[in-house]
Design an enzyme around this catalytic site. Structure first.
Site, PDB file in Angstrom:
ATOM      1  N   ASP A  54       0.937  -1.179  -0.027  1.00 34.10           N
ATOM      2  CA  ASP A  54      -0.033   0.055  -0.067  1.00 34.10           C
ATOM      3  C   ASP A  54       0.926   1.252  -0.107  1.00 34.10           C
ATOM      4  OD1 ASP A  54      -2.285  -1.435   0.018  1.00 34.10           O
ATOM      5  OD2 ASP A  54      -2.448  -1.376   2.351  1.00 34.10           O
ATOM      6  N   TYR A  82       6.784  -8.446   8.328  1.00 33.54           N
ATOM      7  CA  TYR A  82       6.446  -7.188   8.637  1.00 33.54           C
ATOM      8  C   TYR A  82       6.891  -6.594   9.912  1.00 33.54           C
ATOM      9  CZ  TYR A  82       3.705  -7.604   4.370  1.00 33.54           C
ATOM     10  OH  TYR A  82       3.082  -8.094   3.123  1.00 33.54           O
ATOM     11  N   ASP A  96      -6.302   1.637   8.708  1.00 35.44           N
ATOM     12  CA  ASP A  96      -5.260   2.261   8.755  1.00 35.44           C
ATOM     13  C   ASP A  96      -5.256   3.711   8.689  1.00 35.44           C
ATOM     14  OD1 ASP A  96      -5.610   2.852   6.164  1.00 35.44           O
ATOM     15  OD2 ASP A  96      -3.882   1.420   5.091  1.00 35.44           O
ATOM     16  N   ARG A 188      -3.597  -4.997   8.216  1.00 36.35           N
ATOM     17  CA  ARG A 188      -4.484  -3.938   8.727  1.00 36.35           C
ATOM     18  C   ARG A 188      -5.506  -4.679   9.542  1.00 36.35           C
ATOM     19  NH1 ARG A 188      -6.964  -1.035   3.928  1.00 36.35           N
ATOM     20  NH2 ARG A 188      -5.962  -2.827   2.661  1.00 36.35           N
TER      21      ARG A 188
END
Length: 237
Positions: A54, A82, A96, A188
């Site tokens: 993203d 991540y 988010d 998310r």
């Protein structure tokens, strides 16, 4: 200076890019495509990425050129790591910072012990619901298109695997994390669902992809730097 030849890129390269904040994955691919086509005066050239990030996320983006574009599916299937930050006490429609906080919740009851008790339910094979603000398609239309029109749609649960979910720092309302997960996992959604499980709210406020399989962001470069190294000058797109 990048000394690779036209033949090198056409035969196939795996290019590790550290995607900057605010860039789409498409923009990063286009930057490299522009640089390679400009350098070698190519009209047609195959290039693509192995897994979208993203615009609000940074980190490792694997870009394949030439014949190596055939390896994209294989690379997409590898486990991903991540790091980032979940902000507790508030939810957003997109899970988010793409959208504003719409509801707030207490966080005073959240302790390290409560987090330790709660995290195991998000580790292993789990079911999660993708965010309505996502590029997944339903009836030929992107979910985010429905969301922006204010339309409610049913989103099916999907099975994913989270092998590691650990909190690396807790300074409420923020908690920093490291996650290792399968293809298709929405970080998310994990942020949102963790907030709910803690009897609070939560949204993803920072995300960085650090690994895909054995590929590490420490070996990646900024797309602008790639272009400069290849062209031997300050690049302009």
């Amino acid at each position: 200076m990048d000394s690779r030849t036209q033949e090198d890129f056409l035969d196939g390269q795996i290019l590790l890019i550290d995607k900057p904040l605010g860039w789409s994955s498409f923009q990063a691919v286009n930057k490299l495509k522009w640089a390679i086509r400009t350098k070698f005066k190519l009209k047609k050239f195959k290039i693509g990425h192995a897994g979208t990030l993203d615009p609000l996320a940074t980190g490792l983006l694997i870009i394949c050129s030439g014949k190596f574009t055939k390896r994209i599916t294989e690379l997409q299937g590898q486990a991903k790591e991540y790091t980032g930050t979940i902000t507790l006490g508030g939810t957003t429609p997109s899970y988010d910072l793409e959208t504003e906080v719409d509801k707030t919740y207490p966080t005073g009851h959240i302790t390290e012990a409560l987090l330790d008790e709660t995290l195991p339910q998000f580790i292993g094979d789990i079911e999660q619901r993708p965010p309505v603000f996502s590029a997944l398609k339903k009836d030929g239309k992107r979910l985010y298109e429905y969301a922006r029109e204010g339309k409610e749609v049913e989103i099916k649960l999907r099975s994913v695997n989270v092998s590691i979910f650990e909190i690396t720092e807790m300074k409420l309302p923020d908690v920093k994390f490291r996650i290792v997960c399968s293809k298709g996992t929405y970080i998310r959604s994990l942020a949102h669902d963790l907030g709910q499980a803690l009897q609070s709210g939560g949204h993803l406020s920072e995300l960085r992809r650090t690994k895909i399989g054995d590929y590490n962001v420490n070996n990646a470069i900024d797309p602008n730097v790639f272009a400069e190294n290849l062209l031997g000058k300050t690049s302009e797109s």
